[in-house]
Design an enzyme around this catalytic site. Structure first.
Site, PDB file in Angstrom:
ATOM      1  CG  PHE A  64      -2.041  -0.926   1.255  1.00 28.60           C
ATOM      2  CD1 PHE A  64      -2.220  -1.846   0.236  1.00 28.60           C
ATOM      3  CD2 PHE A  64      -2.945  -0.917   2.311  1.00 28.60           C
ATOM      4  CE1 PHE A  64      -3.276  -2.750   0.253  1.00 28.60           C
ATOM      5  CE2 PHE A  64      -4.013  -1.816   2.341  1.00 28.60           C
ATOM      6  CZ  PHE A  64      -4.186  -2.736   1.310  1.00 28.60           C
ATOM      7  CD  GLU A  65       4.187   3.359  -2.621  1.00 27.34           C
ATOM      8  OE1 GLU A  65       4.326   4.485  -2.092  1.00 27.34           O
ATOM      9  OE2 GLU A  65       5.134   2.635  -2.961  1.00 27.34           O
TER      10      GLU A  65
END
Length: 351
Positions: A303-304
């Site tokens: 996840f960014e």
């Protein structure tokens, strides 16, 4: 043209990115320090300060949380990793029917927002600060059959370098990119390879940090893995080292879950898909690919959670981290809620 350049640049600087033009920027950083945004200490803890705050939180909730520190290394280089485990019932925490989730934050040291999110999630798990639209009863129901391990700061040695003023450093304490030090497709170098950014080490698992993380993953055997970064807004699944996703139903389930999170928490603006395809370049030796291919984690994600595509290439703190209270709070609330949705939907997706 300017907008396109900024979009390309911030994607290029995402959590597991390599960016060849950065070596030029970094080499000239000392001449442009006056233009850098400093760490906002009203919003961000120091690395060691954050770990101490997490330990204090755990000690206030021994019925739900435990903490341990795992050490590895040689006489020349050592690393400590703090691991927090959540379970509503410790007598049943080893029950193999429970959903096991492993989350890692702070793998890249300049991404301070990642570890702050770990603290926020732990505060919710301790029922001190609930996610948006969730109360104690719904939290208890969501987590009744879940065991969660959280590594709030995988790269404490690198974080100490950032805290000392090297705001663009992402590697560990001896210059190794921990997200290039895993064994899947380790050591392959693309044409734009930059050793100042993504040096993979002398061999797979040469670094004590990755040795510790591998041991945690193998012994815990999670159903879900998430490595949390900043640099853009994205929800990624395997693979990072090639432009494809895994075949079959597992891949379909991962994509469906990411699409759901994208609608709920990214307003359909997050990049979604395999890292190697959605980001537009390949990354070799990453943790998420290893978790999926070797540890056999059914759902493995990266996840960014934030990126400023208007920030200067030399302004690393601003590029990777919110700098104002309003944006900081929005990122914390949005992504904390997304993780609790993941905790809730995970068992359904794995059925």
């Amino acid at each position: 043209m300017a907008a396109s350049f900024h979009l390309f640049f911030i994607i290029f600087l995402s959590g597991f990115a390599a960016f060849p033009i950065f070596s030029f920027v970094y080499a000239n950083a000392n001449t442009t320090q006056h233009s850098w945004t400093p760490i906002n200490h009203h919003l961000y803890h120091s690395g060691e300060g954050l770990i101490e705050k997490i330990k204090s939180l755990v000690h206030r909730h021994p019925d739900k949380l435990t903490v341990e520190t795992i050490q590895a290394g040689t006489k020349d280089y050592k690393a400590d990793i703090t691991v927090v485990t959540y379970s509503q019932n410790w007598e049943q925490s080893g029950d193999k029917s429970k959903l096991r989730i492993l989350l890692s934050f702070g793998q890249h040291s300049r991404e301070l927002i990642s570890s702050e999110l770990a603290l926020r999630i732990l505060s919710a798990l301790g029922e001190e600060q609930f996610p948006p639209e969730m109360d104690a009863a719904s939290l208890h129901d969501t987590l009744e059959n879940v065991v969660i391990k959280i590594v709030p700061m995988e790269n404490l040695n690198g974080r100490k370098i950032v805290d000392a003023g090297e705001l663009c450093e992402r590697r560990n304490g001896r210059g190794v990119d921990l997200n290039r030090n895993w064994a899947v497709n380790w050591g392959k170098k693309e044409k734009d390879y930059d050793p100042a950014e993504e040096y993979p080490g002398t061999a797979p698992f040469s670094e004590p940090e990755t040795q510790i993380m591998r041991e945690i993953a193998v012994s815990f055997n999670p159903h879900i893995w998430v490595s949390v970064h900043s640099g853009t807004n994205g929800l990624f699944m395997p693979y990072d080292h090639k432009k494809s996703t895994p075949d079959g139903l597992p891949s379909q389930r991962m994509r469906e879950l990411l699409d759901e999170l994208n609608v709920l928490y990214c307003s359909n603006r997050c990049l979604v898909g395999s890292g190697g395809t959605a980001v537009g370049y390949l990354a070799h030796g990453t943790a998420t690919d290893y978790m999926y291919d070797v540890v056999r984690v059914p759902m493995a994600f990266t996840f960014e959670i934030y990126g400023d595509d208007k920030a200067s290439g030399a302004d690393c703190f601003k590029m990777f981290n919110p700098i104002d209270q309003t944006t900081f709070k929005r990122v914390m609330d949005q992504w904390c809620a997304s993780f609790f949705t993941l905790f809730k939907l995970g068992p359904v997706c794995l059925m």
